[in-house]
Enzyme design. Structure first.
Site, PDB file in Angstrom:
ATOM      1  N   ASP A 161       0.864  -1.118  -0.232  1.00 14.73           N
ATOM      2  CA  ASP A 161       0.021   0.008  -0.073  1.00 14.73           C
ATOM      3  C   ASP A 161       0.786   1.282  -0.060  1.00 14.73           C
ATOM      4  O   ASP A 161       1.663   1.235   1.049  1.00 14.73           O
ATOM      5  CB  ASP A 161      -0.930   0.039   1.239  1.00 14.73           C
ATOM      6  CG  ASP A 161      -1.937   0.985   1.094  1.00 14.73           C
ATOM      7  OD1 ASP A 161      -1.718   2.313   0.725  1.00 14.73           O
ATOM      8  OD2 ASP A 161      -3.260   0.622   1.144  1.00 14.73           O
ATOM      9  N   ASN A 216     -10.880   8.578   5.777  1.00 13.17           N
ATOM     10  CA  ASN A 216     -10.457   6.968   5.791  1.00 13.17           C
ATOM     11  C   ASN A 216     -11.162   6.556   7.256  1.00 13.17           C
ATOM     12  O   ASN A 216     -11.524   5.380   7.299  1.00 13.17           O
ATOM     13  CB  ASN A 216      -9.203   6.765   5.879  1.00 13.17           C
ATOM     14  CG  ASN A 216      -8.437   7.134   4.614  1.00 13.17           C
ATOM     15  OD1 ASN A 216      -7.120   7.263   4.486  1.00 13.17           O
ATOM     16  ND2 ASN A 216      -9.016   7.122   3.581  1.00 13.17           N
ATOM     17  N   LEU A 217     -11.128   7.263   8.391  1.00 19.68           N
ATOM     18  CA  LEU A 217     -11.394   6.674   9.768  1.00 19.68           C
ATOM     19  C   LEU A 217     -12.722   6.369  10.047  1.00 19.68           C
ATOM     20  O   LEU A 217     -12.826   5.607  10.972  1.00 19.68           O
ATOM     21  CB  LEU A 217     -10.885   7.982  10.592  1.00 19.68           C
ATOM     22  CG  LEU A 217      -9.609   8.831  10.360  1.00 19.68           C
ATOM     23  CD1 LEU A 217      -9.486   9.819  11.560  1.00 19.68           C
ATOM     24  CD2 LEU A 217      -8.671   7.639  10.564  1.00 19.68           C
ATOM     25  N   GLN A 218     -13.638   6.589   8.969  1.00 20.16           N
ATOM     26  CA  GLN A 218     -15.046   6.077   9.478  1.00 20.16           C
ATOM     27  C   GLN A 218     -15.035   4.564   9.147  1.00 20.16           C
ATOM     28  O   GLN A 218     -15.960   3.896   9.604  1.00 20.16           O
ATOM     29  CB  GLN A 218     -15.992   6.864   8.290  1.00 20.16           C
ATOM     30  CG  GLN A 218     -17.106   6.101   8.207  1.00 20.16           C
ATOM     31  CD  GLN A 218     -17.401   5.493   6.905  1.00 20.16           C
ATOM     32  OE1 GLN A 218     -16.148   5.429   6.223  1.00 20.16           O
ATOM     33  NE2 GLN A 218     -18.528   5.101   6.368  1.00 20.16           N
ATOM     34  N   LYS A 277       0.203   4.256   5.643  1.00 20.20           N
ATOM     35  CA  LYS A 277      -0.791   3.088   6.118  1.00 20.20           C
ATOM     36  C   LYS A 277       0.083   1.858   6.205  1.00 20.20           C
ATOM     37  O   LYS A 277      -0.248   1.119   7.389  1.00 20.20           O
ATOM     38  CB  LYS A 277      -2.163   2.895   5.075  1.00 20.20           C
ATOM     39  CG  LYS A 277      -3.125   3.845   4.792  1.00 20.20           C
ATOM     40  CD  LYS A 277      -4.094   3.819   4.215  1.00 20.20           C
ATOM     41  CE  LYS A 277      -4.920   5.060   3.889  1.00 20.20           C
ATOM     42  NZ  LYS A 277      -6.082   4.337   2.718  1.00 20.20           N
ATOM     43  N   ASN A 298      -9.805  -0.824  -7.319  1.00 22.60           N
ATOM     44  CA  ASN A 298      -9.939  -0.767  -8.683  1.00 22.60           C
ATOM     45  C   ASN A 298      -9.801  -1.932  -9.614  1.00 22.60           C
ATOM     46  O   ASN A 298      -8.834  -2.606  -9.155  1.00 22.60           O
ATOM     47  CB  ASN A 298      -8.950   0.473  -9.170  1.00 22.60           C
ATOM     48  CG  ASN A 298      -7.619   0.275  -8.998  1.00 22.60           C
ATOM     49  OD1 ASN A 298      -7.136  -0.327  -9.829  1.00 22.60           O
ATOM     50  ND2 ASN A 298      -6.885   0.563  -7.975  1.00 22.60           N
ATOM     51  N   CYS A 346     -12.312 -14.409 -15.521  1.00 21.67           N
ATOM     52  CA  CYS A 346     -13.353 -14.858 -16.158  1.00 21.67           C
ATOM     53  C   CYS A 346     -14.981 -14.330 -15.383  1.00 21.67           C
ATOM     54  O   CYS A 346     -15.791 -14.357 -16.236  1.00 21.67           O
ATOM     55  CB  CYS A 346     -13.537 -16.487 -15.383  1.00 21.67           C
ATOM     56  SG  CYS A 346     -12.239 -17.567 -16.343  1.00 21.67           S
ATOM     57  N   CYS A 355     -15.854   4.508  -3.446  1.00 14.61           N
ATOM     58  CA  CYS A 355     -16.611   4.633  -2.292  1.00 14.61           C
ATOM     59  C   CYS A 355     -16.826   6.225  -1.956  1.00 14.61           C
ATOM     60  O   CYS A 355     -17.717   6.703  -1.418  1.00 14.61           O
ATOM     61  CB  CYS A 355     -15.698   4.267  -1.188  1.00 14.61           C
ATOM     62  SG  CYS A 355     -15.693   2.569  -1.028  1.00 14.61           S
TER      63      CYS A 355
END
Length: 257
Positions: free
Chosen positions: A61, A69-71, A85, A130, A175, A189
């Site tokens: 990462d 992000n914290l939610q 991170k 993604n 597939c 998001c």
């Protein structure tokens, strides 16, 4: 490998499970799992994998923590905003379990480096956000014959799939989603939202499936996609058919080698 007295205490609730036992716990301690992304899915998955005693964990990462992000990214707190991170994940694993060897890779996975980053993994858990990354991970795992657990979330929904596309009767992730993707058409998001607790469920579920794959207990999940709808709530499972024209599977199947 022999479990120490400390390990017998730490993993006692695993060891008494007939599906794991002492032998299964030693398999977990010998395993290497690579986790793609330390976000909403990666945060809970990482904690449960570390607590389970996965002997080697690698997180890939390149992102830093932001306030939004914290939610849902429950490894991080307000004071962590602006920090990497992957490095925070390393600190969390050290606190959780000294048995785990952790490697933080602060880089973005792409077609040029995926082979090297995933080469010695026993399993890959993909929590990326993604299609470009997901397809690269899938193709790399299929070529290298590495089991892949893929987890995705959106709004109130979870999708979990396990892929071993090099096997003659099993599909790969490609597939399932096909070849084409358009980054401009991929929902995020940030645009659609996601309930934070859904991330926790997805990460925990992905960790469970990863542990199942390492130890081989329970029903066969490869080639299935499990979909949970938190609005109902309800779950359904789909069996994905291997695509005979899938370029990743054809190149990696026994007939194609």
């Amino acid at each position: 490998m022999i479990l120490t007295d400390s390990q017998l205490d730490r993993y006692a609730r695993h060891i008494v499970l007939k599906e794991i036992g002492g032998g299964g716990q030693m398999r977990l301690l010998a395993a290497h799992i690579v986790l793609i992304g330390a976000g909403g899915i990666g945060c809970p998955a990482l904690q449960y994998l570390a607590a389970a005693g996965i002997g080697r964990l690698t997180v890939i990462d390149d992102d830093i923590v932001t306030l939004d992000n914290l939610q849902r990214q429950i490894l991080f707190g307000t004071d962590d905003v602006g920090r990497a991170k992957a490095e925070l994940a390393a600190e969390a694993v050290r606190r959780l379990n000294p048995d785990v060897h952790f490697e933080a890779r602060r880089e973005r996975l792409h077609a040029g480096n995926a082979g090297g980053l995933l080469a010695d993994a026993d399993l890959v858990l993909d929590g990326s956000d993604n299609f470009a990354t997901r397809l690269t991970v899938s193709d790399t795992c299929t070529r290298a014959r590495i089991p892949l657990v893929s987890a995705a979330i959106g709004q109130f929904q979870i999708q979990i799939g396990t892929w071993r596309g090099w096997e003659a009767d099993k599909p790969c992730y490609r597939c399932f989603v096909g070849d084409a993707f358009d980054a401009e058409d991929c929902d995020s998001c940030a645009e659609l939202g996601v309930l934070g607790a859904v991330s926790g469920m997805a990460g925990s579920w992905a960790a469970l499936e990863s542990i199942r794959q390492i130890n081989g207990f329970g029903g066969e999940a490869a080639g299935k996609v499990h979909i949970f709808d938190g609005l109902v709530p309800a779950m359904r499972s789909l069996r994905i058919v291997k695509d005979p024209g899938c370029r990743a599977c054809v190149q990696s199947s026994p007939a194609g080698t």
